[in-house]
Design a protein around this motif. Structure first.
Motif, short mmCIF file in Angstrom:
data_model
loop_
_atom_site.label_atom_id
_atom_site.label_comp_id
_atom_site.label_asym_id
_atom_site.label_seq_id
_atom_site.Cartn_x
_atom_site.Cartn_y
_atom_site.Cartn_z
N LEU A 77 -0.26 -12.83 -0.43
CA LEU A 77 0.39 -13.59 -1.55
C LEU A 77 -0.23 -12.40 -2.91
O LEU A 77 1.41 -13.39 -3.74
CB LEU A 77 -1.25 -14.84 -1.46
N ALA A 78 -0.99 -12.23 -3.55
CA ALA A 78 -0.39 -10.81 -4.26
C ALA A 78 0.83 -10.22 -4.28
O ALA A 78 0.98 -10.38 -5.16
CB ALA A 78 -2.24 -10.51 -4.70
N LEU A 79 1.12 -9.19 -3.19
CA LEU A 79 1.97 -8.93 -2.41
C LEU A 79 3.11 -9.61 -3.76
O LEU A 79 4.03 -9.21 -3.65
CB LEU A 79 2.23 -8.55 -1.51
N ALA A 80 3.51 -10.24 -2.49
CA ALA A 80 4.56 -11.40 -2.85
C ALA A 80 4.69 -12.00 -4.11
O ALA A 80 5.98 -11.75 -4.57
CB ALA A 80 5.28 -13.07 -2.13
N VAL A 81 4.15 -11.54 -5.25
CA VAL A 81 4.10 -12.21 -6.90
C VAL A 81 4.57 -10.84 -7.37
O VAL A 81 5.32 -11.09 -7.98
CB VAL A 81 2.74 -12.33 -7.04
N ALA A 82 3.75 -9.48 -6.60
CA ALA A 82 4.17 -8.54 -7.21
C ALA A 82 5.65 -8.19 -7.21
O ALA A 82 5.87 -7.62 -8.30
CB ALA A 82 3.12 -7.30 -6.41
N VAL A 83 6.63 -8.81 -5.74
CA VAL A 83 7.88 -7.74 -5.63
C VAL A 83 8.48 -8.88 -6.83
O VAL A 83 9.94 -8.71 -7.07
CB VAL A 83 8.04 -8.44 -4.35
#
Length: 445
Positions: A77-83
């Motif tokens: 989930l955090a990866l999606a926020v970073a992108v």
């Protein structure tokens, strides 16, 4: 609310991951890789790097596979926020950036890998975050952190090693100066060098694995004809003894009883001989080798990732599968209790139903990758080429080095949609124009 679209997209994605936690506790185990990662004795892996094992060792005192999978879901989930944050910084509207991260949030295979005791989910996060950092703003600090993450990715899955080289080439070609390039390479070399030194101490080989030759040899089993290759006597023991049309898929030649490979004594000797045989086979039958690779790559044209009747370890289980006695102690020691994957209805059934359609078909994924690379070149959005070429390398390299596997394509998904977003974006940071800090050193005055 500035990020309403992302919030709306996140809520059902959180629900999917909650279904995984509730429906398949404590985790999904991949036979037999998961048990190798969970082993209490920490040693460098023979066929795969043990970077993921080091992470599991840090979490071992909690004795909770659920903790491992929940952390992996949160990382996804955090990866999606970073992108999303990077795409917004590059000028995409909130709805556009949210749309481009929906595959990261909703692809069933990403959810599956996050819930597996496998290195893939952590590898995906390490690689994508590294590239996000470097694209965000090139400085010695971001390059060093990105290099460190790519080095860690390399000891998590060895296919990550070329990505460090690709990123270094990007900084060099884009003329960002020697300081970011040096910071990237030095920081990336730290985990790689430390791991290779550990391998040297434990197994008397300076490297990441002792199986690169084995995997390449298994690739040649698709076509190898010793009548054409004419290997020397010391390599002839590795010749297959069944007709090409009857041979099973390359990975089976690594472990099955019909394979001559396990019969060659000595791990290092076996790997060396297999590598020599593979190189001779490829040189002697280059056309057949390229044809085998091309055949594997046609799998990327399949609309369905796996057919309904197809047997695969990547389908969510319909019933609990008992752990075999030979590895049960490994898993139960880590969990400090029963560790077999339980199937809890109705949550498991809901997620199984979603798995049948909740993905981006590979033809569309490849179209997005080609479109991102083409748009990046035509529109001169050079930063889109870094994640785009990295995604291409992840997709294409396995059939050359071992064989196609549906799991090997999944790490490219976040990079593909990051590249697509960067290719479509209007400029650099939020203002839409480059700031002096974002210019390559050689272009500053």
């Amino acid at each position: 609310m500035a990020h309403r679209a992302l919030v709306i997209a996140m809520l059902p994605a959180i629900g999917l991951r909650l279904l995984a936690v509730l429906g398949f506790p404590p985790a999904i185990l991949f036979y037999g890789d998961s048990f190798a990662f969970l082993a209490e004795e920490l040693t460098p892996g023979t066929s795969r790097p043990s970077g993921y094992s080091l992470l599991l060792a840090v979490l071992r005192p909690a004795h909770s596979l659920t903790l491992v999978t929940v952390l992996q879901h949160l990382l996804g989930l955090a990866l999606a926020v970073a992108v999303y944050a990077l795409l917004r910084r590059r000028g995409l509207p909130g709805w556009g950036a949210a749309l481009l991260v929906t595959p990261l949030l909703y692809d069933e295979f990403l959810v599956l890998l996050e819930h597996m005791i496998m290195a893939d989910a952590v590898f995906i996060v390490l690689v994508t975050v590294a590239i996000v950092l470097i694209v965000w703003r090139v400085t010695p600090t971001t390059a060093a952190v990105g290099g460190l993450l790519l080095g860690l990715a390399g000891i998590t899955r060895s296919v990550g090693l070329p990505l460090l080289i690709l990123t270094a080439a990007y900084l060099l070609i884009r003329r960002y100066g020697w300081r970011p390039l040096l910071a990237l390479l030095v920081a990336g070399a730290i985990p790689l060098g430390a791991y290779a030194t550990w391998m040297k101490v434990e197994k008397d080989k300076f490297g990441l694995t002792q199986a690169d030759g084995n995997f390449l040899w298994s690739r040649t089993m698709s076509f190898a004809d010793c009548g054409v290759i004419k290997p020397p006597e010391r390599l002839a023991v590795l010749c297959p003894d069944m007709p090409v049309e009857q041979r099973p898929y390359p990975p089976h030649w690594l472990w099955e009883s019909f394979s001559p490979l396990p019969k060659v004594p000595g791990t290092a000797n076996r790997n060396q001989l297999a590598g020599e045989f593979a190189r001779q086979a490829i040189l002697a039958q280059l056309g057949e080798y390229l044809a085998a690779v091309a055949t594997d790559l046609t799998q990327l044209l399949r609309w369905e990732r796996t057919a309904v009747e197809e047997k695969t370890p990547y389908k969510l289980p319909v019933a609990e599968r008992p752990i075999s006695e030979s590895v049960r102690g490994v898993a139960e020691s880590y969990e400090a209790g029963p560790a077999a994957t339980r199937v809890v209805e109705p949550f498991a059934g809901w997620l199984r139903a979603y798995q049948r359609f909740g993905y981006v078909p590979y033809p569309l994924l490849m179209l997005a990758l080609v479109g991102a690379l083409a748009a990046g070149l035509v529109r001169r959005r050079w930063e889109a080429l870094l994640p785009g070429v990295a995604a291409l390398a992840l997709v294409v390299s396995p059939p050359f080095l071992a064989a196609y596997d549906v799991r090997y394509v999944i790490p490219a998904i976040p990079l593909i949609f990051l590249a697509l977003g960067l290719a479509l974006a209007g400029g650099s940071p939020a203002s839409g124009k480059r700031t002096p800090a974002d210019e390559p050193e050689s272009l500053r005055v």
